[in-house]
Scaffold this active site. Sequence first.
Site, mmCIF file in Angstrom:
data_model
loop_
_atom_site.group_PDB
_atom_site.id
_atom_site.type_symbol
_atom_site.label_atom_id
_atom_site.label_comp_id
_atom_site.label_asym_id
_atom_site.label_seq_id
_atom_site.Cartn_x
_atom_site.Cartn_y
_atom_site.Cartn_z
ATOM 1 N N CYS A 102 60.150 74.122 1.175
ATOM 2 C CA CYS A 102 60.998 75.007 2.053
ATOM 3 C C CYS A 102 60.099 75.067 3.354
ATOM 4 C CB CYS A 102 61.048 76.420 1.289
ATOM 5 S SG CYS A 102 62.138 76.491 -0.119
ATOM 6 N N CYS A 116 44.602 68.801 -2.548
ATOM 7 C CA CYS A 116 45.292 68.777 -3.667
ATOM 8 C C CYS A 116 45.628 67.253 -3.970
ATOM 9 C CB CYS A 116 46.351 69.793 -4.059
ATOM 10 S SG CYS A 116 47.056 69.435 -5.827
#
Length: 566
Positions: free
Chosen positions: A91, A524
Site C-alpha cells: 500500500c 530483510c
Amino acid sequence: MAATTSFSSSLSLITKPNNSSYTNQPLPLFPKPFLKPPHLSLLPSPLSSPPPSLIHGVSSYFSSPSPSEDNSHTPFDYHNDEDDEKPREECGVVGIYGDPEASRLCYLALHALQHRGQEGAGIVTVSPEKVLQTITGVGLVSEVFNESKLDQLPGEFAIGHVRYSTAGASMLKNVQPFVAGYRFGSIGVAHNGNLVNYKTLRAMLEENGSIFNTSSDTEVVLHLIAISKARPFFMRIIDACEKLQGAYSMVFVTEDKLVAVRDPYGFRPLVMGRRSNGAVVFASETCALDLIEATYEREVYPGEVLVVDKDGVKSQCLMPKFEPKQCIFEHIYFSLPNSIVFGRSVYESRHVFGEILATESPVECDVVIAVPDSGVVAALGYAAKSGVPFQQGLIRSHYVGRTFIEPSQKIRDFGVKLKLSPVRGVLEGKRVVVVDDSIVRGTTSSKIVRLLREAGAKEVHMRIASPPIVASCYYGVDTPSSEELISNRLSVEEINEFIGSDSLAFLSFDTLKKHLGKDSKSFCYACFTGDYPVKPTEVKVKRGGGDFIDDGLVGSFENIEAGWVR
C-alpha cells in the site's frame, strides 16, 4: 540514516518551528491490559449508523456505487498471467499538516504512489470545524476523486491511502483510511504493512467485546488505541503499537494532530519532507514529495513516533531499538526508480544489480532488452557493463494498467500478449538477453520466452536482477505460498528448462549483500532465505482451487511452532 540512528526509550525530542530542540521529561510507563471497550463508535457504517457527523465529530462520505449502478465490471474482475510473476505491492500512505490545499496535495501525492496499490483510494481531512471528513472508493485515485469531491474535503491537514490488500478482502469497507469515533474524539489511520499477530489480537479484542466492521488488520490498531488508558494521545498510539508484531508504517490524524509511526524493524518505508510554506509531509516514497514540491528531510526512523501539531514536530521512541530489517524488494521492484528509499537511490541500486549480473553471468549476445517497466533500469546496467546495446524489444501497454496487483484471477490466458508486444525488428535473428526483476511462479517467464522466439529471436537468455524467491512474505507483500514459488521447488537448471530459455541466471545473494556493504544487516531477506525477523504465527497455504491465501481472516492456516521450514 535509519540504520545508524538510535533513540532513548525514555526521552522525547521536540523540534520547534525554528528548528531549535530541547528534551522533554521522561514519560511514565503504563500497563497494557486488554480492557473491555465501554462505548466505541468504530468505523460507522453509512447504512446502519446515525448521521456520521453526529458520531464523535466524524463525517464520512463513501464513494461506492449506488445500488442502481452496474457493478459487474469492477477493477477486481480483471487479472492476467503477469500477476503470477510479481510479488504485489502492499500500500501507499500520505500525511500532510499545515497547508490549506491539504486534500489536493494528498490527491496528487497518492497519484505518485499509485504503483503501490490500485484497488482503492481514500483521503481523510480535518475541517475548520474540527470534523474528520472521509472519502474512499474502489479503483484508481483518478476514478475515486474529482474536483467536486475534493471540494468536500477542506482543511489544513489530511491523510491518504492507496490500497492493495494483503489482509482483508477486496471490498469498499476495507478501503482506507479508516475513521473511528471513541471516548476522546475521532481518529483516522492509513497503514502500509501487515501484522503477523493480527488474528490473535482480533480474537482477544472480540472476546472482550470489540465489534469489527472490516476484515482488515488495520482496524485492530484503532481498537487498541480506543481501549488504551495511556496519556497523552501519542502514548495511546505507542501503547497500541507495542502490542503489534510485523510491519507497519502508519499515519494518523485527529482533530488537532498528525502522527506518523514506523515499526521498530522499519520493514516498510516512510519519509518526511516539508513544503516551502512550512507544511509537513509524510509519504511512503520520496517520489510523492517531489510531485507536490516538498523537500525531503529524512526517514521516519524505525520505532519512531512523530507528532505534528501547532507547536511543531515532536519525536518519540516507540519501543527499544531493534536492528532495522528494511524490505530489500523496495529496491528490487516495489518503489519507483526516482525514489530515495532507506537512504539509497532506487535507480542506482537497480542499475548496479544489472551491472553485477553482466559481470557474474555474462553470455554472448547481440542485444539486451528488459521486461518493462520494472526490469528497465537493471537492463540498462547490464547493457552498460557488457558493452552490448540496449534496445526496446518489448513494448508494454500502459492502458491495461498494473493489473497484476489486483487479486482476482479470472482471466489468465491473454495476460502477457495483452501487456507486452515484441518488436520483431529488434529480435529477429538475434541472441537476446532479457532482464527482469524477479521470477515467482515462472509461468509468465515461460510465456515471454515463447513470445520472443515467435518474434524471431535466435537465442533467449534470461537474467534476473534478484536472488531466487524461496519463501513467502508476511510483512505487507502479497506473495504466493512457498509451495507455489518455483525457486523453492526447482533448481536454477530445472527452472531454465521449465521456462524454455537458453540460459538463466539470478543475482547472487552474497553479491547483493556485498553491494549493500555495511548496511547489509539492515535489510530483510526473508523471501530469499526463509529467515524471518518476526516469526509468522500462520503460514500461507495453497487453496484447493489453485489460489493462495494471504488474508488474515478468511481461509485456513497451518500453525508453525519451531521456526520456518521451507
